[in-house]
Design a protein around this motif. Structure first.
Motif, PDB file in Angstrom:
ATOM      1  N   ALA A  85      69.287 -94.426 -32.380  1.00 16.22           N
ATOM      2  CA  ALA A  85      69.373 -93.500 -31.193  1.00 16.22           C
ATOM      3  C   ALA A  85      70.669 -93.638 -30.333  1.00 16.22           C
ATOM      4  O   ALA A  85      71.051 -92.781 -29.768  1.00 16.22           O
ATOM      5  N   LYS A  86      71.146 -94.885 -30.224  1.00 19.60           N
ATOM      6  CA  LYS A  86      72.047 -95.424 -29.551  1.00 19.60           C
ATOM      7  C   LYS A  86      73.592 -94.537 -29.948  1.00 19.60           C
ATOM      8  O   LYS A  86      74.118 -93.879 -29.259  1.00 19.60           O
ATOM      9  N   ASP A  87      73.718 -94.535 -31.230  1.00 18.25           N
ATOM     10  CA  ASP A  87      74.556 -93.697 -31.902  1.00 18.25           C
ATOM     11  C   ASP A  87      74.540 -92.108 -31.617  1.00 18.25           C
ATOM     12  O   ASP A  87      75.687 -91.456 -31.464  1.00 18.25           O
ATOM     13  N   LEU A  88      73.429 -91.701 -31.574  1.00 18.20           N
ATOM     14  CA  LEU A  88      73.483 -90.167 -31.363  1.00 18.20           C
ATOM     15  C   LEU A  88      73.712 -89.922 -29.850  1.00 18.20           C
ATOM     16  O   LEU A  88      74.493 -89.174 -29.480  1.00 18.20           O
ATOM     17  N   ILE A  89      73.251 -90.821 -29.082  1.00 18.81           N
ATOM     18  CA  ILE A  89      73.736 -90.812 -27.495  1.00 18.81           C
ATOM     19  C   ILE A  89      75.178 -90.955 -27.494  1.00 18.81           C
ATOM     20  O   ILE A  89      75.973 -90.138 -26.673  1.00 18.81           O
ATOM     21  N   GLU A  90      75.929 -92.097 -27.795  1.00 25.41           N
ATOM     22  CA  GLU A  90      77.276 -92.271 -27.719  1.00 25.41           C
ATOM     23  C   GLU A  90      78.098 -91.194 -28.547  1.00 25.41           C
ATOM     24  O   GLU A  90      79.319 -91.065 -28.012  1.00 25.41           O
ATOM     25  N   GLY A  91      77.489 -90.550 -29.475  1.00 31.35           N
ATOM     26  CA  GLY A  91      78.392 -89.515 -30.113  1.00 31.35           C
ATOM     27  C   GLY A  91      78.217 -88.234 -29.656  1.00 31.35           C
ATOM     28  O   GLY A  91      78.228 -87.094 -30.128  1.00 31.35           O
TER      29      GLY A  91
END
Length: 268
Positions: free
Chosen positions: A201-207
Motif C-alpha cells: 500500500a505504501k509503495d502504491l501511494i508513494e508511486g
C-alpha cells in the motif's frame, strides 16, 4: 468566520471552508441564489458541517441529476427561495459508441474528460447500466462536450445532449463492508480494504497511484476522514462512510463502500 471552525478540518481544506462562507454571505447580502459547480462528497460534507442548523433567513439545496448522485451542485439562497430542477443548470449527456466492437469504462471516460482540459467541477457522475454510458455536466458546457469529445482512447464516440427524463438507472456495483483498522492512515485503509500488505500500500501511494477526492496523495500517513473517496489504480475505489466505534483492543470499526475493479474477460 470563527477561527475555531477550522480546527475541526484539514489545513488544506481551509480555502474551501472560507469559500463556503463567501457563498453564504453573497446569497444573504445580494438576496439571491448562488449556484456552485459540482462538489464531491467530501466537499458536500464540509458544507453541511460548516453551515449546520440554519435559520429561516437562509437555506441551501443540492442536486446532481438523480437521487443517488455522488457529485452535486449546491444552491445557497435566501429563505424565500425554493429551487426547481432547472435552477441547477444541469445537462445530461449520452456517449454513443460502437457497442458491438468496443468497451468503455468509468476510468477511460473520466480520463478523457479531464485530459480535454475540463475542470473536474464542470461535470458530475458518470453512470452506466452495464453497456450504455451517460454523464452530467454544467449546462453552459454543452457545446464543448458535444463538439470536442470525439474519441475515448482509440474509440470513436459521439456525445449527445439528451433529456434528463432519459437518465439511466445505474448498475450499482458498490458493496457496503465493515472493517477493523488500527488507524485512519491512508496506507492502513488501502491495505485493509484491498487485502494487501502495508508495504505494498505504501509503495502504491508513494508511486502516485492513489488519489483522495480525485487528487494524488503521496503521503502514506495522510489521515482519511469521513466521506473521503479513495481511488487506487488497478484496484478500485473505497469511501469511508461511517465510524461505528472502537474495540477493546483500540481498533476502529468502520463502514466503507467499495467498488473493486473486476478483471476483464480472459484476464487473471
Amino acid at each position: 468566520m470563527d477561527s475555531a471552525v477550522f480546527q475541526h478540518f484539514r489545513p488544506e481544506e481551509r480555502p474551501f471552508i472560507e469559500r463556503i462562507n463567501d457563498w453564504r454571505n453573497q446569497a444573504v447580502d445580494e438576496y439571491r441564489p448562488i449556484l456552485t459547480n459540482f462538489l464531491d462528497p467530501r466537499q458536500i460534507f464540509l458544507v453541511e458541517s460548516v453551515l449546520g442548523k440554519l435559520d429561516q433567513s437562509f437555506q441551501y439545496w443540492q442536486f446532481g441529476g438523480y437521487n443517488q448522485a455522488e457529485r452535486r451542485r449546491v444552491i445557497f439562497a435566501p429563505g424565500y427561495y425554493t429551487p426547481e430542477t432547472a435552477d441547477y443548470q444541469l445537462q445530461l449527456f449520452e456517449i454513443k459508441y460502437p457497442q458491438k466492437f468496443a468497451e468503455l469504462s468509468h476510468g477511460k471516460i473520466l480520463g478523457t474528460l479531464i485530459n480535454s482540459g475540463v475542470d473536474r467541477s464542470q461535470f458530475g457522475d458518470i453512470i452506466t447500466n452495464g453497456h450504455d454510458w451517460q454523464f452530467f455536466g454544467v449546462k453552459n458546457m454543452t457545446d464543448f462536450f458535444t463538439e470536442q469529445i470525439s474519441k475515448i482512447g482509440a474509440i470513436n464516440v459521439r456525445v449527445e445532449a439528451i433529456s434528463d427524463m432519459d437518465v439511466l438507472v445505474p448498475s450499482n456495483d458498490w458493496l457496503d463492508e465493515t472493517l477493523l483498522v488500527t488507524s485512519f492512515r491512508l496506507d492502513t485503509i488501502v491495505a485493509d480494504t484491498f487485502k494487501i500488505s502495508r508495504q505494498r500500500a505504501k509503495d502504491l501511494i508513494e508511486g502516485q497511484r492513489v488519489q483522495v477526492n480525485w487528487t494524488v496523495v503521496t503521503q502514506p500517513d495522510f489521515q482519511v476522514d469521513l466521506l473521503d473517496m479513495l481511488s487506487v489504480r488497478k484496484f478500485g475505489r473505497v469511501q469511508l462512510r461511517a465510524v461505528l466505534g472502537q474495540t477493546r483492543k483500540e481498533r476502529f470499526k468502520i463502514q466503507v463502500g467499495t467498488l473493486r475493479r473486476q478483471p476483464l474477460s480472459g484476464q487473471k
